[in-house]
Design an enzyme around this catalytic site. Structure first.
Site, short mmCIF file in Angstrom:
data_model
loop_
_atom_site.label_atom_id
_atom_site.label_comp_id
_atom_site.label_asym_id
_atom_site.label_seq_id
_atom_site.Cartn_x
_atom_site.Cartn_y
_atom_site.Cartn_z
N ASP A 52 -0.19 12.50 3.91
CA ASP A 52 0.22 12.01 2.59
C ASP A 52 -0.40 10.65 2.32
O ASP A 52 -1.29 10.19 3.04
CB ASP A 52 1.74 12.03 2.45
CG ASP A 52 2.41 11.35 3.63
OD1 ASP A 52 1.89 10.32 4.08
OD2 ASP A 52 3.43 11.88 4.13
N LYS A 74 1.59 12.26 -3.35
CA LYS A 74 1.88 12.25 -4.78
C LYS A 74 0.74 11.59 -5.55
O LYS A 74 0.76 10.37 -5.75
CB LYS A 74 3.17 11.48 -5.02
CG LYS A 74 3.65 11.51 -6.44
CD LYS A 74 4.83 10.57 -6.60
CE LYS A 74 5.33 10.58 -8.04
NZ LYS A 74 6.31 9.56 -8.29
N MET A 186 9.87 -0.53 2.07
CA MET A 186 10.04 0.04 0.72
C MET A 186 10.85 -0.87 -0.19
O MET A 186 11.65 -0.38 -1.01
CB MET A 186 10.71 1.43 0.82
CG MET A 186 9.78 2.47 1.39
SD MET A 186 10.56 4.02 1.80
CE MET A 186 11.19 3.70 3.42
C1 LIG Z 1 8.13 5.89 3.88
S1 LIG Z 1 8.01 4.35 4.76
C2 LIG Z 1 7.17 4.89 6.18
C3 LIG Z 1 7.22 3.94 7.34
C4 LIG Z 1 6.41 4.40 8.53
N1 LIG Z 1 6.94 5.64 9.06
C5 LIG Z 1 6.33 3.34 9.62
O1 LIG Z 1 6.86 3.55 10.73
O2 LIG Z 1 5.70 2.30 9.37
C6 LIG Z 1 6.80 3.52 3.79
C7 LIG Z 1 6.95 2.02 3.82
O3 LIG Z 1 6.48 1.49 5.04
C8 LIG Z 1 5.90 0.22 4.82
N2 LIG Z 1 4.48 0.29 5.21
C9 LIG Z 1 3.84 1.35 5.69
N3 LIG Z 1 2.56 1.04 6.02
C10 LIG Z 1 2.40 -0.26 5.69
C11 LIG Z 1 1.31 -1.16 5.78
N4 LIG Z 1 0.13 -0.79 6.26
N5 LIG Z 1 1.50 -2.44 5.36
C12 LIG Z 1 2.71 -2.84 4.90
N6 LIG Z 1 3.77 -2.02 4.78
C13 LIG Z 1 3.63 -0.76 5.19
C14 LIG Z 1 6.06 -0.09 3.33
O4 LIG Z 1 7.26 -0.80 3.17
C15 LIG Z 1 6.14 1.31 2.75
O5 LIG Z 1 6.80 1.31 1.50
#
Ligand SMILES: C[S@@+](CC[C@H](N)C(=O)[O-])C[C@H]1O[C@@H](n2cnc3c(N)ncnc32)[C@H](O)[C@@H]1O
Length: 278
Positions: A52, A74, A186
């Site tokens: 995704d 999406k 998020m």
């Molecule tokens: C649905 S969550 C998934 C988190 C993921 N499973 C993890 O362990 O990092 C998505 C959120 O993770 C954070 N996120 C994911 N990758 C990121 C990145 N490279 N830089 C900053 N925030 C990140 C943001 O807050 C984003 O809205």
């Protein structure tokens, strides 16, 4: 519990007779150098890859062209594929197409719905193997040199999603403050609510907050602000997803690369291209 023989051994080499399964794989925060050996091996061994929006272009570039790719994110202006659709597609593919990799940003079991997918697949008798990934908080912390714990500043870390299933702000009472670190995933669309909740909880307005956007990816940006100025900084800097907030004194610890009040830093100094080219 079903006894699943891992597809890869501890060196990331394929084991014999492992059988059909879905691999729930953590892609890490975006830098392909942060994939585990097992995650990389899974990408090479996949027959079908489900991914995704959180999976970076640099990681997708590591996937062989022969792998069938199924995008379940999406695209702008369209309807999101539902979780039920994703699960039924995974079940169908697992029954007919060999090794299925469900690749998720960060770690599949941290705010990634990995638990829900594993549950649904196992209920259908499909073997699931989980390969962990580096979660975004760790990627954001390492590239900014913000220690998530520090004996002078914080003895506890909490990871919280700003958005609960019903869309409301998660309860963050008691999670932030002196001596602790709160990492909010998020949170972009809820910055004002987060500030209100923190203030209602008696948190000092000058408590530092780091905002890290695109952690470990090309174009990473990071800002140091305060609880009082969080929402304003998000808006003024036009911070985009993916981004997270690191709330607590650790954000301005001595090792941190961005100084308090500096809202202008761009490009993480240690993103992967610097390593790749030595
Ligand atoms: C649905 S969550 C998934 C988190 C993921 N499973 C993890 O362990 O990092 C998505 C959120 O993770 C954070 N996120 C994911 N990758 C990121 C990145 N490279 N830089 C900053 N925030 C990140 C943001 O807050 C984003 O809205």
């Amino acid at each position: 519990m079903a006894n699943v023989i891992p597809l890869f051994d501890s060196k990331g080499l394929r084991t014999a007779n492992a059988g059909a399964r879905v691999l729930l794989v953590g892609a890490g925060p975006g830098d392909p150098g942060l994939l585990t050996r097992k995650a990389y091996a899974a990408l090479q061994a996949a027959d079908v890859l489900f991914y995704d929006d959180l999976v970076s272009a640099e990681i997708l570039a590591e996937v062989p062209a022969s792998v069938r790719r199924v995008y379940v994110g999406k695209p702008k202006g369209t309807t999101k594929v539902t979780q039920e659709d994703i699960i039924s597609q995974l079940i169908e593919a697992a029954r007919t197409e060999g090794t299925i990799v469900r690749l998720k940003g960060g770690d599949p079991f941290i705010f990634g719905r990995g638990g829900e997918e594993a549950e649904a697949l196992q209920a259908e008798g499909i073997a699931v193997e989980v390969i962990p990934g580096i979660t975004a908080a760790a990627g954001a912390a390492s590239t900014t040199h913000i220690p998530l714990t520090h004996r002078d500043h914080s003895a506890t870390i909490t990871f919280v999603t700003a958005v609960r299933r019903d869309g409301a702000l998660a309860d963050i009472a008691g999670l932030a403050g002196e001596g602790r670190t709160l990492v909010v995933y998020m949170g972009l669309g809820k910055a004002t609510d987060i500030v209100e909740a923190l203030k209602a909880d008696g948190i000092a307005g000058d408590l530092p907050v780091a905002i890290v956007e695109n952690a470990t990816r090309p174009g990473q940006r990071q800002f140091i602000t305060t609880v009082d100025a969080l929402a304003e900084t998000v808006a003024a800097q036009n911070v985009r997803s993916p981004a997270l907030f690191i709330i607590g004194r650790v954000a301005t610890a001595g090792s941190a690369l961005v100084r308090a009040g500096d809202h202008t830093a761009t490009d993480g100094p240690f993103h992967w291209a610097h390593f790749a080219h030595g």
